[in-house]
Write an enzyme that holds these catalytic residues in place. Sequence first.
Site, PDB file in Angstrom:
ATOM      1  N   ALA A 123       0.859  -1.182   0.000  1.00 57.99           N
ATOM      2  CA  ALA A 123       0.000   0.000   0.000  1.00 57.99           C
ATOM      3  C   ALA A 123       0.895   1.230   0.000  1.00 57.99           C
ATOM      4  O   ALA A 123       2.075   1.148   0.326  1.00 57.99           O
ATOM      5  CB  ALA A 123      -0.876  -0.001   1.241  1.00 57.99           C
ATOM      6  N   GLY A 175       0.632  -5.215   0.716  1.00 53.20           N
ATOM      7  CA  GLY A 175      -0.480  -5.319  -0.237  1.00 53.20           C
ATOM      8  C   GLY A 175      -0.037  -5.892  -1.574  1.00 53.20           C
ATOM      9  O   GLY A 175      -0.856  -6.415  -2.335  1.00 53.20           O
ATOM     10  N   GLU A 194      -0.186  -9.562  -0.930  1.00 46.77           N
ATOM     11  CA  GLU A 194      -1.613  -9.881  -0.792  1.00 46.77           C
ATOM     12  C   GLU A 194      -2.283  -9.908  -2.173  1.00 46.77           C
ATOM     13  O   GLU A 194      -3.143 -10.746  -2.443  1.00 46.77           O
ATOM     14  CB  GLU A 194      -2.279  -8.871   0.149  1.00 46.77           C
ATOM     15  CG  GLU A 194      -1.831  -9.029   1.603  1.00 46.77           C
ATOM     16  CD  GLU A 194      -2.327  -7.917   2.499  1.00 46.77           C
ATOM     17  OE1 GLU A 194      -3.014  -8.227   3.490  1.00 46.77           O
ATOM     18  OE2 GLU A 194      -2.055  -6.736   2.187  1.00 46.77           O
ATOM     19  N   GLU A 235       4.213  -5.507   7.290  1.00 45.80           N
ATOM     20  CA  GLU A 235       3.379  -4.463   7.899  1.00 45.80           C
ATOM     21  C   GLU A 235       3.719  -4.240   9.380  1.00 45.80           C
ATOM     22  O   GLU A 235       3.663  -3.110   9.877  1.00 45.80           O
ATOM     23  CB  GLU A 235       1.897  -4.848   7.774  1.00 45.80           C
ATOM     24  CG  GLU A 235       1.297  -4.650   6.386  1.00 45.80           C
ATOM     25  CD  GLU A 235       1.525  -5.822   5.460  1.00 45.80           C
ATOM     26  OE1 GLU A 235       0.857  -5.894   4.418  1.00 45.80           O
ATOM     27  OE2 GLU A 235       2.392  -6.676   5.747  1.00 45.80           O
TER      28      GLU A 235
END
Length: 705
Positions: free
Chosen positions: A65, A104, A107, A127
């Site tokens: 992200a 992300g 992911e 994270e």
Amino acid sequence: MAEGELVRFEKDGDIGIIIVDNPPVNALSPGVPQGIVDALDKGNADASVKAMVLIGAGRSFIAGADIRQFGKSSAPPPTRRHYDVMDQSPKPVVAAIHGYALGGGLETALACHYRVAVPSAKVGLPEVLIGILPGAGGTQRLPRLIGPKLALEMITSGRHVPAEEAHKLGIVDEIAPEGKLKETAVAFARKIADKKPLPVIRDSDGKLAEGTPELFDNMRKSIARRARNQRAPYACIEAVEAACKLPFDEGAALERKLFDEQVGSEEAKSLRYAFFAEREVNKIPFIPSDTKLRPTDNPAVVGAGTMGGGIAMSFADNGYDVKITDATPEALERGMARIKANYETSVKRGSLAQDEYERRFARIHPVPSFDDLSDCDVVIEAVFEQIPVKEEVWKKLDAVMPPGALLYTNTSGIDIDIIAEATSRPQDMAGTHFFAPANVMKLFEVVKGTKTENDVLATAMALGRKIGKVSGLAGNGDGFLANRSRAPFGMEVNLLIEEGALPEQIDKVMIDFGYPIGPLAVADLSGLDIGFDTRRRRAAMYPNYRKQPIADAIVEAGRLGQKTNAGWYKYEPGDRTPRPDPEVARIIKETAAANGIEQRSDITDDEILKRLLFASVNEACKILEEGCALRASDVDVMWLHGFGFPRYRGGLMYWADTIGVREVYNQIASWHQRYGDRWRPSNYLRQLAEAGTPLKEAKAQKAMP
Ligand code: T1G
């Protein structure tokens, strides 16, 4: 491709190619997730497309992200998240990974049906390193793919896993040759295009049975020490545990709830600050970004003592062949024996494989004389911290080092200009200050001399990163940046003891604050004779230097620390646990009485914490005032990587802002009244307080000398 198009769709025959193009690391910035959804829809709607490949443009797959967006008021979450669209895609999607697939990014790849990667790629869910947890299904999909145990290890450590290992773990389905990623992924997609049913990770829960309560309790216990005072590591465990108990969507909802709770926390904000501070420290405004670096392929170290040996190991540990020499064959032999012993200790502890030890040790080449350094392009001098010794060594090096070679000194406090003037080429000299143990501590303080060339500085900063360090720039001056900013902290420790605080009280305050070990126990570890010698040298240099009779009395009593099983604490033979010693309390009391020092019994933990850290905040402002640091966040990076400052507090200056610049100033000003000159507030600090400018935004007030 339209300008600024973050995601584009191309075709390679019957394979759709989705390219994410958001330099520098293809973060999932606003527009990227929607771009992926649009491309998926396009591919699924195109009858000629049988399968799709998702790939990153430039140097990486998706690195997660966009961290810069956190804490900013963002648009409501998209109704169709690209992870879910990927899951439900009727046509297979293959993630083609190079560079990094992190957070992300991984992911996203886990929502794909297959993953292909080149060997140099790394994948991970880091994270937790920025105080959050995976928030897009990572804690639900990864345990389903590789089992909860391995998933927990990856998620609570935040480790970047190399592609080959990820392949063994089952995260990556195929390894592509370097440079052949796209064509390999397209061929792979063509091969599996008609395979049904598609492997959708969210639907596979075969491995979840491994997730027993013991597994999660044991993980909680195993992280207790390093996760002290933190929430994110535990939230990670909670989410993976939910994956083993709840259906996918419910587990994902809990993950999201934990994520939303954590992303705005002080812990997460502090760790984000540290993340960007570590990127900012590399930028030196007065050095043009296109400055050409000098070669550093053939390094040499002069001085095979504790520091020299550790420096040589730093090079060898990062793949460099390095020469090392010393004044006598005996000293060189002792140095090589110490290096060998250090490596063997790591092998015994299991933190280094035998073959890797042998490879590294073989890269360290002891050479008998300075003449053997004539083909080296960089030399780091780590000899005894005495000017005459340094000058003699540099005269010899000046005679043998080739023109244009980089001349770096590891001095921890001697004026760089004095050392540089011992050569005919002061412009090629800079300080490269390692912290003990040099092969372990990450901080690499680059010190600018008055005549140091820009490319010499820029090359030193880059060299630090190449040998696994965090480089930070400091101006030349007594103690440079790191040690100078820490010195008042050390002084307050000794003065608080004079006033009646006991070592164990001070250490408990700093351990509760988040330090792995207290300052007095650290002093015992490195040896109290070092501080004793430093105080002797300073008393000789500065007439009104504040003597520290109690710290001296401890040393004069033969208590040098762990090496004598007695220092500020006592130690059982073979046991490094610091134990309070009534003998120390007696020495403190008697020496204070003998020096007419009145002792107090009302020293609070809060006073201890603030006197130690505010003293250094004040000094850091003076350093910025003189231009010997570029920015406050550099001070923080140095405290994180040089002095073990608890990372989840962001750093010294960032933490001080949680108290407030005005309150910090007012407290320092009142201690100035009470204790005198050592607490004289920095003018710059006063200005910041008056303006209400956060300390973390403080900047150099002068050009670096
Ligand atoms: N967001 C925004 N900017 C980023 C970024 C990111 N994720 N990663 C890097 N940058 C910027 C960085 O600030 C620098 O900018 C430039 O890119 C180069 O980085 C939903 C919520 C990928 C290993 O934690 O670890 O996904 O200084 O100098 O040394 O569950 O960057 O040039 O202006 O570090 O080669 C998870 C963070 C996010 C990875 C490359 N992802 N990045 O290292 O280059 S949270 C991460 C890194 C998330 C999901 C959750 C490293 C790197 P500038 P660099 P590098």
